[in-house]
Design an enzyme around this catalytic site. Structure first.
Site, PDB file in Angstrom:
ATOM      1  N   HIS A 135      -0.376  -9.727  -1.867  1.00  0.00           N
ATOM      2  CA  HIS A 135      -0.489 -10.810  -2.844  1.00  0.00           C
ATOM      3  C   HIS A 135      -0.842 -10.279  -4.239  1.00  0.00           C
ATOM      4  CE1 HIS A 135      -4.928 -10.635  -3.030  1.00  0.00           C
ATOM      5  NE2 HIS A 135      -4.844 -10.324  -1.733  1.00  0.00           N
ATOM      6  N   HIS A 144      11.334   1.878  -6.375  1.00  0.00           N
ATOM      7  CA  HIS A 144      11.777   1.950  -4.980  1.00  0.00           C
ATOM      8  C   HIS A 144      10.536   2.044  -4.096  1.00  0.00           C
ATOM      9  CE1 HIS A 144      14.550   4.045  -1.783  1.00  0.00           C
ATOM     10  NE2 HIS A 144      13.821   3.072  -1.271  1.00  0.00           N
TER      11      HIS A 144
END
Length: 207
Positions: A135, A144
């Protein structure tokens, strides 16, 4: 019929094509700067290079850069964007994306990945297989996050950074731009931009 152009005829490109088809794109066309030497990849035609794609952008419902190297992907994404490209954002059907999360244009979210509430993933990112984004995380552009990596809450990852396969980043950590985090590393301290770090805990590698 939905048509997508994929720049980068390689292993990652094949993964992107597979996900694109599962997202409803019925016609996949590859482009690669190795053309015309490379005229086919697996079962797909390679129709030209980046310049060819720029000339033919209007033929496609979307395009995406499927190149693993973050800096090259960044360059190609911006080149296409400056020429008016309409980018696809591909999310595998098995991925779990919070309705409160934001995913940028040209990014791909692979099988089993999770992006939790109030997190932001930038443009042209790869969130690979079974990676988890906690979160309130901010992932910059052209990042990446490799397969099986775990990013805890409130982490900030800046542009063009590569998080190696199976790595973990503790909560509230900031990782700078152009960083490489080695496979299986555990990041417990902030990482300045431009470094390569590895290990448990992750430390800068000597030059």
């Amino acid at each position: 019929m939905k048509k997508i152009a994929i720049l980068g005829a390689s292993g990652h490109g094949g993964v992107v094509a597979d996900i694109a088809q599962q997202c409803g794109y019925t016609d996949v066309v590859f482009f690669d700067d190795a053309w015309p030497e490379k005229k086919k990849y697996k079962i797909w035609e390679v129709a030209g290079n980046c310049e060819t794609l720029i000339d033919e952008l209007a033929k496609f419902d979307g395009c995406i850069v499927a190149i693993g190297d973050c800096s090259i992907r960044n360059d190609k994404h911006h080149k296409l964007k400056c020429n008016g490209a309409n980018f696809a954002t591909l999310i595998h059907p098995s991925a779990v994306i919070s309705k409160y999360a934001t995913i940028g244009e040209g990014s791909i979210i692979c099988e089993g990945a999770i992006v939790k509430a109030f997190s932001t993933v930038g443009s042209s990112c790869i969130i690979n297989t079974s990676a988890t984004i906690g979160h309130d995380v901010t992932v910059g552009d052209c990042v990446h996050v490799s397969s099986g990596s775990n990013i805890a809450g409130h982490v900030i990852i800046h542009d063009n950074t590569w998080i190696g396969i199976g790595s973990s980043i503790n909560q509230c950590i900031e990782v700078g731009a152009n960083v490489m985090v080695g496979s299986g590393s555990v990041v417990v301290k902030n990482v300045p931009g431009g470094l390569t770090v590895a290990g448990v805990p992750a430390k800068p590698l000597s030059k």
